[in-house]
Design an enzyme around this catalytic site. Structure first.
Site, mmCIF file in Angstrom:
data_model
loop_
_atom_site.group_PDB
_atom_site.id
_atom_site.type_symbol
_atom_site.label_atom_id
_atom_site.label_comp_id
_atom_site.label_asym_id
_atom_site.label_seq_id
_atom_site.Cartn_x
_atom_site.Cartn_y
_atom_site.Cartn_z
ATOM 1 N N SER A 245 0.839 -1.200 0.000
ATOM 2 C CA SER A 245 0.000 0.000 0.000
ATOM 3 C C SER A 245 0.870 1.244 0.000
ATOM 4 C CB SER A 245 -0.887 0.020 1.239
ATOM 5 O OG SER A 245 -0.111 0.285 2.403
ATOM 6 N N ASP A 246 0.369 2.317 -0.618
ATOM 7 C CA ASP A 246 0.988 3.608 -0.353
ATOM 8 C C ASP A 246 0.819 3.860 1.150
ATOM 9 O OD1 ASP A 246 2.233 6.037 -0.642
ATOM 10 O OD2 ASP A 246 0.978 6.709 -2.293
ATOM 11 N N CYS A 247 1.741 4.623 1.721
ATOM 12 C CA CYS A 247 1.853 4.640 3.173
ATOM 13 C C CYS A 247 0.629 5.255 3.840
ATOM 14 C CB CYS A 247 3.140 5.339 3.583
ATOM 15 S SG CYS A 247 4.576 4.363 3.069
#
Length: 732
Positions: A245-247
């Site tokens: 995932s993007d953070c």
């Protein structure tokens, strides 16, 4: 491992399991255009996955990707990846880095206002895809290792990640933020544009990770959509690696999007079942144990995620070492070889936009006393853009130009240029020197992650500064522009006192040297714009949030990118001048004068939407490429001649134009490009071969990839330097 132990490995800071000797691992490092100091934890501290200190004080900082993309040089992109990964391996050996890097950013520069264009390889899906494949291969491939039967066993030099999937290119525009934005995207645009670079990155680049984005796509968060993740990335494209995932994307989905008004446990369940292996953030580690205990998540799903993650670590030699790289040390970081590549990348990317009366290149005997003025006259940190680490050093424009001439300098003006005293001093210098170099443009205060632009103009006072200084200049004036996205510089284009314009992007640590090499003629510029430079009025015609590439006639929205926009521009995609002149002549190979497709016994013809009054349709308008023998090639021979008096490189850009009667088709699209070097007066026959299905494919409204019957045209080059040849396609 026990269930709690397993769950502690699902976050970007995997805690390890001391009980069984499993070490911790920090997954988050960045290497967009050099080893970066961005990641989890305080920057440049030992708790950070990647850090710099007295042992490793810096790493080679290359131009940001949009400028490297302007080189249109696939070999260069691969070499950049090789250099970065070698430095990353050496830093790992020294305890200053891990082995997983979340780069490259291969989102398309769809809208000129997007703040992250500097991170991307531009607006064309094919060019972005080729950049992705070459950069990924340069980073990941172990030289001399052949692909094993099972690619999950293929050794990795380092692991990289193509991001951000999918349809991500709105950051923060008039209240619409990437965290809550819902990309309303037609399947036609997903297949033709948004997905194209990612598919190539996985299938041709064999990337070992893909990152899902914050935004929703048609109402579903990217990281929770099984159609995007498990069905497409892992299923259809056959990813050998992990999905991350993007953070904080899972937290964003729950806290900001409030999607389905789920509990944290249900949010974890949805992304796990969609195919997300690694959560950059705390949701997996905080809530997955309870999700299993309440029956929301099966432990076998956690096992699958861990298999994907630890298979990548095993391929990296994390557990048993990599003999090929164990001796790499400090001597391969910031070596002269590496910094020379950074300088060459900047030189190859710089684009000459204007050169009236051949004002460039300067001559050391004629322009030996110059004024160097403007906000970026002594640029250092601005040259490396974002996602940067600590560079080996900086060579500023002032330092480099001072080696060619006696320089008078004015540094008092930032990008906003409110300082009247600096303006007056710069004018005085310009009026008394042999030439003036104005280093101007924008910076990360105007375009950046989480910061989209409102317009395409330079700050008003900077325009005044440029006009007044050029008006006062005694000698020729060169305007050098720093930016990622395009700028409406019509004022400079039309100003006869501004003789030459160079676009230098954000050129990296060696940027000053590259600029001086171009200005003083040690390098003949060959860069081509990887993005369209629109007039500012374009931004007043449509919102950033309209995701369609094709024009929306009922709303008055123009098309996007060179493929679908045919209105006035400042500079078109693919534009770039040289200190010499090139001409083209193109012909088709004998076996490629037409593309003939024979229908199979069970093959269906597909309908095509034609423009009004287009005449009768062919008996078989089109076929689906999935049902078609795609072994045919289009063979081209491009005769390139350097007709000028200066040696130089030329980028051959090959476009395919579809039959003119097909409604909704692109104006043209890039199908190949190649860079060649020619001595003054020399000529070279350059063979280029393109798979017919790859080159001639259209995507219809139903998102079928088709080849249509009719007359295509193969076009070489842009503007006045073009050549073309017809290519009929017959289906029978």
């Amino acid at each position: 491992m026990t269930l709690p132990e397993k769950v502690l490995q699902l976050g970007d800071y995997a805690k390890g399991a001391p009980r069984i000797g499993l070490p911790e691992y920090k997954w988050w490092s960045e290497a967009l255009h050099g080893i970066s100091s961005i990641g989890n934890g305080p920057a440049n501290s030992p708790s950070h996955a990647t850090h710099f200190d007295s042992v490793v004080p810096g790493a080679t900082s290359f131009p940001t990707p949009v400028l490297s993309a302007a080189s249109f040089n696939e070999t260069l992109w691969n070499i950049i990846g090789q250099v970065i990964s070698t430095e990353g391996r050496a830093m790992y050996n020294l305890g200053h880095s891990q082995l997983t890097f979340w780069a490259p950013n291969i989102n398309l520069a769809r809208d000129p206002r997007w703040g992250r264009i500097l991170e991307t390889p531009g607006e064309d899906p094919f060019v972005v895809a080729r950049y992705a494949v070459n950069f990924v291969r340069g980073m990941q491939d172990v030289q001399g290792q052949k692909d094993p039967p099972d690619l999950n066993e293929k050794p990795l030099k380092v692991s990289v990640c193509c991001k951000h999937f999918g349809a991500y290119d709105v950051d923060n525009w008039f209240g619409e933020t990437r965290y809550t934005f819902d990309s309303k995207v037609a399947e036609q645009d997903m297949v033709e544009s948004f997905n194209y670079p990612f598919e190539a990155c996985v299938k041709q680049g064999d990337v070992s990770s893909v990152m899902c984005s914050y935004n929703q796509v048609n109402g579903i968060p990217s990281c929770a959509d099984p159609r995007l993740l498990s069905q497409t990335i892992r299923g259809e494209w056959n990813l050998h690696g992990y999905i991350v995932s993007d953070c904080d994307s899972v937290g964003v989905m729950h806290d900001e999007q409030k999607w389905l008004y789920d509990t944290p446990i249900n949010s974890v369940m949805r992304v796990m079942k969609a195919g997300l292996d690694l959560d950059c953030g705390p949701y997996y580690t905080n809530f997955t144990v309870e999700a299993v205990r309440t029956g929301k998540v099966k432990e076998v799903e956690i096992d699958n995620a861990l298999n994907n993650l630890y298979t990548v670590l095993m391929r990296l030699g994390f557990f048993d070492g990599s003999p090929e790289y164990q001796n790499l040390g400090k001597d391969v970081i910031c070596s002269k070889t590496n910094t020379d590549v950074a300088a060459d990348a900047a030189r190859q990317g710089i684009v000459l936009l204007k050169n009236d009366n051949n004002a460039l290149p300067f001559n050391n005997n004629t322009q030996k006393h110059i004024a160097v003025v403007g906000p970026h006259a002594n640029a250092s940190a601005v040259m490396i853009g974002n996602y940067a680490g600590v560079p080996c050093h900086y060579i500023t424009p002032l330092q480099a130009l001072s080696m060619d001439a006696h320089v008078d300098i004015e540094l008092g003006c930032d990008v906003w240029c409110h300082n009247q005293a600096a303006k007056d001093h710069a004018k005085q210098l310009a009026s008394t020197t042999d030439a003036t170099v104005i280093l101007a443009g924008i910076d990360l205060g105007i375009e950046a992650e989480s910061l989209d632009r409102w317009d395409l103009n330079l700050p008003l006072d900077q325009i005044t500064f440029i006009n007044e200084v050029s008006g006062a200049s005694k000698g020729p004036v060169v305007l050098v522009l720093f930016s990622g996205g395009g700028l409406d510089i019509t004022f400079a284009q039309n100003n006869t006192k501004i003789n030459s314009i160079l676009w230098a992007g954000y050129p990296g640590e060696e940027g000053g040297q590259a600029i001086a090499d171009v200005i003083y003629g040690r390098y003949n510029p060959s860069g081509k714009l990887p993005i369209t430079w629109y007039q500012n009025g374009y931004t007043e015609m449509l919102p950033m949030t309209s995701m369609k590439f094709r024009p929306v006639d009922e709303l008055g929205y123009p098309g996007r990118t060179y493929k679908f926009y045919d209105g006035p521009v400042v500079y078109p995609f693919g534009f770039g001048l040289s200190y010499t002149q090139f001409t083209y002549n193109v012909s088709l190979a004998q076996n490629s004068t037409a593309t003939n497709i024979k229908l199979g016994p069970f093959q269906k013809c597909l309908p095509v939407d034609y423009k009004p009054n287009s005449g009768p349709a062919p008996s078989c308008p089109a076929v689906n490429i999935d049902d078609t023998d795609c072994s045919q090639a289009i063979g081209l021979v491009v005769q390139v001649t350097n007709t000028g008096k200066t040696d130089g490189s030329n980028v051959i850009i090959v476009y395919a134009k579809p039959p003119q009667n097909i409604a909704g088709a692109a104006i043209k699209k890039v199908i190949a490009f190649q860079k060649v070097f020619l001595k003054a007066g020399a000529s070279q026959a350059v063979p280029i071969s393109v798979n017919a299905c790859d080159g001639l494919t259209l995507v219809d409204k139903s998102a079928y990839q088709i080849i249509a019957a009719g007359q295509y045209t193969i076009v070489i080059g842009n503007g006045n330097t073009t050549a073309s040849v017809p290519l009929p396609v017959n289906i029978s």
